[in-house]
Design a protein around this motif. Structure first.
Motif, PDB file in Angstrom:
ATOM      1  N   VAL A  75      12.355   6.684  -1.280  1.00 32.00           N
ATOM      2  CA  VAL A  75      13.087   6.013  -0.364  1.00 32.00           C
ATOM      3  C   VAL A  75      13.058   6.996   0.775  1.00 32.00           C
ATOM      4  O   VAL A  75      12.825   6.435   2.056  1.00 32.00           O
ATOM      5  N   ALA A  76      13.164   8.281   0.809  1.00 37.30           N
ATOM      6  CA  ALA A  76      13.064   8.782   2.061  1.00 37.30           C
ATOM      7  C   ALA A  76      11.691   8.896   2.716  1.00 37.30           C
ATOM      8  O   ALA A  76      11.701   8.925   3.686  1.00 37.30           O
ATOM      9  N   LEU A  77      10.711   9.140   1.861  1.00 39.07           N
ATOM     10  CA  LEU A  77       9.440   8.849   2.402  1.00 39.07           C
ATOM     11  C   LEU A  77       9.039   7.693   2.689  1.00 39.07           C
ATOM     12  O   LEU A  77       8.669   7.715   4.123  1.00 39.07           O
ATOM     13  N   LEU A  78       9.346   6.408   2.301  1.00 39.58           N
ATOM     14  CA  LEU A  78       9.265   5.168   2.694  1.00 39.58           C
ATOM     15  C   LEU A  78       9.893   5.028   4.034  1.00 39.58           C
ATOM     16  O   LEU A  78       9.453   4.365   4.968  1.00 39.58           O
ATOM     17  N   GLU A  79      11.062   5.545   4.142  1.00 42.04           N
ATOM     18  CA  GLU A  79      11.840   5.269   5.367  1.00 42.04           C
ATOM     19  C   GLU A  79      11.336   5.914   6.649  1.00 42.04           C
ATOM     20  O   GLU A  79      10.873   5.363   7.622  1.00 42.04           O
ATOM     21  N   GLU A  80      10.684   7.390   6.304  1.00 41.86           N
ATOM     22  CA  GLU A  80       9.904   7.984   7.385  1.00 41.86           C
ATOM     23  C   GLU A  80       8.611   7.239   7.963  1.00 41.86           C
ATOM     24  O   GLU A  80       8.210   7.262   9.049  1.00 41.86           O
ATOM     25  N   ARG A  81       8.110   6.393   7.094  1.00 42.45           N
ATOM     26  CA  ARG A  81       6.751   5.430   7.121  1.00 42.45           C
ATOM     27  C   ARG A  81       7.207   3.997   7.610  1.00 42.45           C
ATOM     28  O   ARG A  81       6.359   3.416   7.901  1.00 42.45           O
ATOM     29  N   GLY A  82       8.344   3.984   7.842  1.00 41.84           N
ATOM     30  CA  GLY A  82       8.682   2.529   8.391  1.00 41.84           C
ATOM     31  C   GLY A  82       9.071   1.422   7.379  1.00 41.84           C
ATOM     32  O   GLY A  82       8.687   0.312   7.745  1.00 41.84           O
ATOM     33  N   ALA A  83       8.940   1.772   6.166  1.00 46.01           N
ATOM     34  CA  ALA A  83       8.910   0.596   5.223  1.00 46.01           C
ATOM     35  C   ALA A  83      10.147  -0.414   5.131  1.00 46.01           C
ATOM     36  O   ALA A  83      10.072  -1.370   4.880  1.00 46.01           O
ATOM     37  N   PHE A  84      11.438   0.054   5.629  1.00 47.92           N
ATOM     38  CA  PHE A  84      12.317  -0.803   5.808  1.00 47.92           C
ATOM     39  C   PHE A  84      12.534  -1.601   6.940  1.00 47.92           C
ATOM     40  O   PHE A  84      13.529  -2.305   7.203  1.00 47.92           O
ATOM     41  N   THR A  85      11.529  -1.318   7.966  1.00 55.20           N
ATOM     42  CA  THR A  85      11.606  -2.391   9.207  1.00 55.20           C
ATOM     43  C   THR A  85      10.702  -3.475   8.877  1.00 55.20           C
ATOM     44  O   THR A  85      10.857  -4.589   9.719  1.00 55.20           O
ATOM     45  N   VAL A  86      10.075  -3.703   7.614  1.00 55.19           N
ATOM     46  CA  VAL A  86       9.433  -4.778   7.069  1.00 55.19           C
ATOM     47  C   VAL A  86      10.346  -5.739   6.780  1.00 55.19           C
ATOM     48  O   VAL A  86      11.310  -5.477   5.856  1.00 55.19           O
ATOM     49  N   ARG A  87      10.278  -7.154   6.858  1.00 53.62           N
ATOM     50  CA  ARG A  87      11.327  -8.141   6.450  1.00 53.62           C
ATOM     51  C   ARG A  87      11.211  -8.140   4.983  1.00 53.62           C
ATOM     52  O   ARG A  87      10.070  -7.908   4.371  1.00 53.62           O
ATOM     53  N   HIS A  88      12.450  -8.126   4.259  1.00 54.18           N
ATOM     54  CA  HIS A  88      12.464  -7.726   2.660  1.00 54.18           C
ATOM     55  C   HIS A  88      12.165  -6.798   2.242  1.00 54.18           C
ATOM     56  O   HIS A  88      11.966  -6.449   0.987  1.00 54.18           O
ATOM     57  N   GLY A  89      12.098  -5.679   3.273  1.00 52.90           N
ATOM     58  CA  GLY A  89      11.381  -4.287   2.660  1.00 52.90           C
ATOM     59  C   GLY A  89      12.506  -3.562   1.667  1.00 52.90           C
ATOM     60  O   GLY A  89      11.935  -3.025   0.597  1.00 52.90           O
ATOM     61  N   VAL A  90      13.927  -3.602   1.957  1.00 52.49           N
ATOM     62  CA  VAL A  90      14.657  -3.211   0.747  1.00 52.49           C
ATOM     63  C   VAL A  90      14.604  -3.748  -0.543  1.00 52.49           C
ATOM     64  O   VAL A  90      14.458  -3.293  -1.645  1.00 52.49           O
ATOM     65  N   GLU A  91      14.278  -5.079  -0.416  1.00 56.88           N
ATOM     66  CA  GLU A  91      14.208  -5.906  -1.592  1.00 56.88           C
ATOM     67  C   GLU A  91      12.955  -5.445  -2.416  1.00 56.88           C
ATOM     68  O   GLU A  91      12.766  -5.521  -3.590  1.00 56.88           O
ATOM     69  N   THR A  92      11.792  -5.517  -1.714  1.00 55.64           N
ATOM     70  CA  THR A  92      10.560  -5.116  -2.131  1.00 55.64           C
ATOM     71  C   THR A  92      10.729  -3.915  -2.862  1.00 55.64           C
ATOM     72  O   THR A  92      10.298  -3.299  -3.865  1.00 55.64           O
ATOM     73  N   VAL A  93      11.030  -2.762  -2.106  1.00 55.84           N
ATOM     74  CA  VAL A  93      11.391  -1.570  -2.635  1.00 55.84           C
ATOM     75  C   VAL A  93      12.320  -1.415  -3.970  1.00 55.84           C
ATOM     76  O   VAL A  93      11.894  -0.609  -4.773  1.00 55.84           O
ATOM     77  N   ALA A  94      13.476  -1.956  -3.756  1.00 53.33           N
ATOM     78  CA  ALA A  94      14.364  -2.158  -4.964  1.00 53.33           C
ATOM     79  C   ALA A  94      13.551  -2.702  -6.253  1.00 53.33           C
ATOM     80  O   ALA A  94      13.984  -1.894  -7.153  1.00 53.33           O
ATOM     81  N   ARG A 109       0.844  -1.290  -0.051  1.00 54.99           N
ATOM     82  CA  ARG A 109       0.117  -0.065   0.076  1.00 54.99           C
ATOM     83  C   ARG A 109       0.989   1.333  -0.225  1.00 54.99           C
ATOM     84  O   ARG A 109       0.475   2.038  -0.853  1.00 54.99           O
ATOM     85  N   LEU A 110       2.000   1.269   0.811  1.00 60.72           N
ATOM     86  CA  LEU A 110       2.770   2.460   0.807  1.00 60.72           C
ATOM     87  C   LEU A 110       3.284   2.585  -0.446  1.00 60.72           C
ATOM     88  O   LEU A 110       3.403   3.889  -0.943  1.00 60.72           O
ATOM     89  N   LEU A 111       3.734   1.633  -1.219  1.00 65.02           N
ATOM     90  CA  LEU A 111       4.247   1.585  -2.641  1.00 65.02           C
ATOM     91  C   LEU A 111       3.505   2.363  -3.446  1.00 65.02           C
ATOM     92  O   LEU A 111       3.619   2.969  -4.431  1.00 65.02           O
ATOM     93  N   ALA A 112       2.114   1.710  -3.507  1.00 68.63           N
ATOM     94  CA  ALA A 112       0.946   2.252  -4.384  1.00 68.63           C
ATOM     95  C   ALA A 112       0.751   3.779  -4.121  1.00 68.63           C
ATOM     96  O   ALA A 112       0.452   4.617  -4.919  1.00 68.63           O
ATOM     97  N   GLU A 113       0.882   4.137  -2.803  1.00 72.19           N
ATOM     98  CA  GLU A 113       0.722   5.552  -2.327  1.00 72.19           C
ATOM     99  C   GLU A 113       1.916   6.160  -2.961  1.00 72.19           C
ATOM    100  O   GLU A 113       1.682   7.529  -3.502  1.00 72.19           O
ATOM    101  N   MET A 114       2.793   5.845  -2.795  1.00 72.17           N
ATOM    102  CA  MET A 114       3.860   6.864  -3.667  1.00 72.17           C
ATOM    103  C   MET A 114       4.007   6.982  -5.072  1.00 72.17           C
ATOM    104  O   MET A 114       4.077   8.023  -5.541  1.00 72.17           O
ATOM    105  N   ALA A 115       3.378   5.905  -5.716  1.00 70.96           N
ATOM    106  CA  ALA A 115       2.983   5.949  -7.269  1.00 70.96           C
ATOM    107  C   ALA A 115       2.144   7.154  -7.535  1.00 70.96           C
ATOM    108  O   ALA A 115       2.195   7.886  -8.100  1.00 70.96           O
ATOM    109  N   ARG A 116       0.850   6.890  -6.382  1.00 70.16           N
ATOM    110  CA  ARG A 116      -0.103   8.169  -6.669  1.00 70.16           C
ATOM    111  C   ARG A 116       0.442   9.332  -6.616  1.00 70.16           C
ATOM    112  O   ARG A 116       0.243  10.268  -7.116  1.00 70.16           O
ATOM    113  N   GLN A 117       1.252   9.678  -5.761  1.00 70.02           N
ATOM    114  CA  GLN A 117       2.075  10.860  -5.264  1.00 70.02           C
ATOM    115  C   GLN A 117       3.071  11.515  -6.349  1.00 70.02           C
ATOM    116  O   GLN A 117       2.989  12.587  -6.461  1.00 70.02           O
ATOM    117  N   PHE A 118       3.472  10.476  -7.201  1.00 67.65           N
ATOM    118  CA  PHE A 118       4.172  10.956  -8.377  1.00 67.65           C
ATOM    119  C   PHE A 118       3.305  10.613  -9.546  1.00 67.65           C
ATOM    120  O   PHE A 118       3.936   9.853 -10.671  1.00 67.65           O
TER     121      PHE A 118
END
Length: 126
Positions: free
Chosen positions: A84-103, A58-67
């Motif tokens: 990446v900065a916005l996702l870090e603020e929202r805790g996206a990289f605390t999720v297991r495999h977050g970096v891989e998913t975002v990449a 959902r965070l990734l979908a929200e990022m796409a909407r913002q852009f």
């Protein structure tokens, strides 16, 4: 409480539930992991939170909407760094495999995401 009448608390928190991907659940269907909310000292409704992986989607979908709804992989480097900065603020990289998913969503390597994160940390301390 009549089951067909929506509790005022449900209506009040609907935008919040929609934003985080949570769903209201009738009290008689609540599971132990659901969050039970009270209104005027009485149990009013339960809230079922999403699994963390779906929250990241959902965070990734929200990022796409913002852009402007563009796929994140089509963004330029500066926009990807902002994502990446916005996702870090929202805790996206605390999720297991977050970096891989975002990449994958950004069409970059994990190494690139880590570089964006490290660049950001450097600018915070400097």
């Amino acid at each position: 409480m009549t089951s067909h009448v929506e509790h005022p608390l449900a209506a009040a928190i609907k935008p919040l539930l929609d934003a985080v991907g949570a769903t209201p659940v009738p009290l008689d269907e609540a599971k132990p992991e659901d969050v039970v909310l009270e209104w005027a000292g009485e149990r009013a409704l339960a809230v079922r939170l999403p699994h963390l992986n779906s929250a990241l989607e959902r965070l990734l979908a929200e990022m796409a909407r913002q852009f402007d709804g563009r796929p994140l992989a089509e963004l330029d480097r500066g926009d990807k760094q902002r994502v990446v900065a916005l996702l870090e603020e929202r805790g996206a990289f605390t999720v297991r495999h977050g970096v891989e998913t975002v990449a994958t969503a950004l069409g970059v390597s994990r190494f690139t995401v880590y570089n964006y994160l490290n660049r950001q940390d450097g600018s915070k301390s400097g």
